[in-house]
Design an enzyme around this catalytic site. Structure first.
Site, PDB file in Angstrom:
ATOM      1  N   PRO A   1       0.833  -1.218   0.000  1.00  0.00           N
ATOM      2  CG  PRO A   1       0.092  -0.928   2.205  1.00  0.00           C
ATOM      3  CD  PRO A   1       0.846  -1.877   1.316  1.00  0.00           C
TER       4      PRO A   1
ATOM      5  CB  CYS B   1       2.465  30.708 -17.138  1.00  0.00           C
ATOM      6  SG  CYS B   1       3.036  32.122 -16.207  1.00  0.00           S
TER       7      CYS B   1
END
Ligand SMILES: *Cc1c(COP(=O)(O)O)cnc(C)c1O
Length: 427
Positions: A288, A356
């Site tokens: 996990p 951006c």
């Protein structure tokens, strides 16, 4: 110090109304003031509780939880988990170095997955004496045999098989179908094990499977392991007795609501897996990642601007997609809380970063209590694949990481500096 009950999916709570959001007993406002933003905060207590859920669910049988390092590879978190007996699933030589740096005593509890292991990575892992190589192709098995012969070290291997089981998740993180690049076709596995049976440098140690990530139902795990166990029985009839079955990782969390019971999810998973492996006497490995660390972490950010364009309102924060790319990469949902909620009507806003790219967002059309410049927000469930997938895009320095243990908070990674970023370059 208030203990977090196991049924609570997140360690981030408002202790009483009027108080700011806390991680366990530690105020996030105080952490942000002290360390600046953006800032990752993790609860050590929550991570260990998640580990214990698996350990308790499998207490009756030989097992090893191998935490998937790629989910969050902070050295302090690796050490924390190793201290409670965890092993590690690594996918690169770099991750092996992290385990060796954080918990050298855990080298023998490492499984090495990944489709593109190099000779140098294999050599280092052989020398470190890892538990097993999860081999993903015949070519890799040949290389492993050659390196083992050269170094005169027996390589324990498991074939990572592809059970051709469909797990409903995002296509980028689904891995268990024949068309994916991972593992070898389970129908070819028997022949591959037999083809190397006489090789004194290769020990057929186990078999492994990993069908994908963020899988919400236990059924595909059970289906995959039924197929794997069938292969293990076939191999035994051929005289090849495997010592371990690696069930992989992939157990998902609920990114949406707080009404998620991790203990129940682990119990369902364990029932499906052990049900499919009934009669198998060997060791069960599991890998996990997300389930152990995702909900233990939050990304703290400060609101820089609130601006309106047309009829949309944008909340611009000082954290961005370079810090947490999951929304941009997987269209992932993250719950976002104001650290100190303001009175007023909720408003529908986009929460975005300064990078951006139009993909630089944490939430679209999200109903949030009023937010003003200077306010702090916490992006929840950011402990897995957050910092681990961060970058310096737009020449932004990566945030620091704080580990909260009880009432104590410590810096486990300082904020990057411009010198860190420019260091490797020359003009
Ligand atoms: C990514 C990965 C894991 C962990 O997946 P989670 O969804 O984070 O649990 C386990 N095993 C392998 C081989 C992986 O590639």
């Amino acid at each position: 110090m208030p203990r977090i009950p196991i049924s609570s999916p997140r360690p981030f709570v408002y202790p009483t109304s009027g108080l700011p959001l806390h991680c366990g007993a530690v105020s996030l406002e105080a952490l942000a003031r002290r360390h600046g933003t953006p800032l990752y905060v993790y609860s050590a207590d929550q991570i260990l509780e998640r580990l214990r859920l698996f350990q308790q669910a499998l207490a009756g049988r030989d097992h090893l939880v191998c935490y998937a390092v790629k989910a969050n590879s902070a050295l302090a978190i690796l050490k924390l988990l190793a201290g409670q007996g965890a092993g590690f699933d690594i996918v690169s030589g770099g991750e092996l170095e992290r385990v060796l740096a954080a918990a050298p005593e855990a080298a023998g509890r490492v499984v090495f997955s990944g489709v593109g292991k190099t000779a140098a990575e294999i050599d280092r892992a052989l020398q470190a004496g890892i538990l097993e190589f999860n081999v993903e192709s015949e070519g890799e098995l040949e290389l492993l045999a050659a390196r083992a012969r050269k170094l005169k070290r027996t390589a324990r291997f498991a074939l990572r098989v592809n059970p051709d089981v469909f797990a409903e998740t995002h296509p980028y993180i689904s891995t268990g179908l024949r068309e994916h690049k991972f593992g070898v076709d389970i129908r070819r596995a028997l022949a591959i094990y037999k083809s190397v049976a006489g090789n004194r440098w290769l020990e057929p140690h186990g078999v492994s499977v990993h069908i994908g990530s963020q899988i919400r139902s236990a059924d595909p795990f059970g289906a995959a392991l039924e197929r794997v166990y069938k292969l293990v029985r076939q191999l035994r009839r051929e005289g090849i007795a495997l010592k371990s079955i690696d069930a992989g990782g992939g157990l998902g969390i609920d990114y949406h609501t707080g009404a998620f019971n991790p203990a129940e999810k682990v119990a369902e998973w364990a029932a499906a897996v052990t049900g499919a492996l009934e009669g198998f006497e060997g060791r069960l490995l599991l890998e996990p990642g997300r389930f152990l660390v995702a909900q233990a972490g939050a990304l703290l950010a400060r609101v820089l601007y609130v601006k309106r364009n047309g009829n949309k309102t944008f909340v611009v924060t000082d954290a961005a997609m370079n810090d947490l790319i999951r929304p941009a990469l997987y269209q992932a949902h993250h719950e976002i809380l104001p650290v100190q909620p303001r009175a007023g009507k909720p408003r529908t806003v986009d929460i975005v970063g300064p990078v951006c790219e139009s993909g630089d967002f944490f939430a679209h059309d999200r109903k949030m209590l009023p937010l003003e410049p200077g306010d702090l927000i916490a992006v929840l469930d950011a402990g897995a694949y957050g910092m681990a997938q961060s970058s310096n895009y737009n020449t932004r320095m990566r945030p620091p990481e704080i580990l909260v243990e009880g009432a104590r908070a410590r810096v486990i990674r300082r904020r990057e500096t411009m010198a860190d970023l420019l260091g490797p370059e020359s003009i």
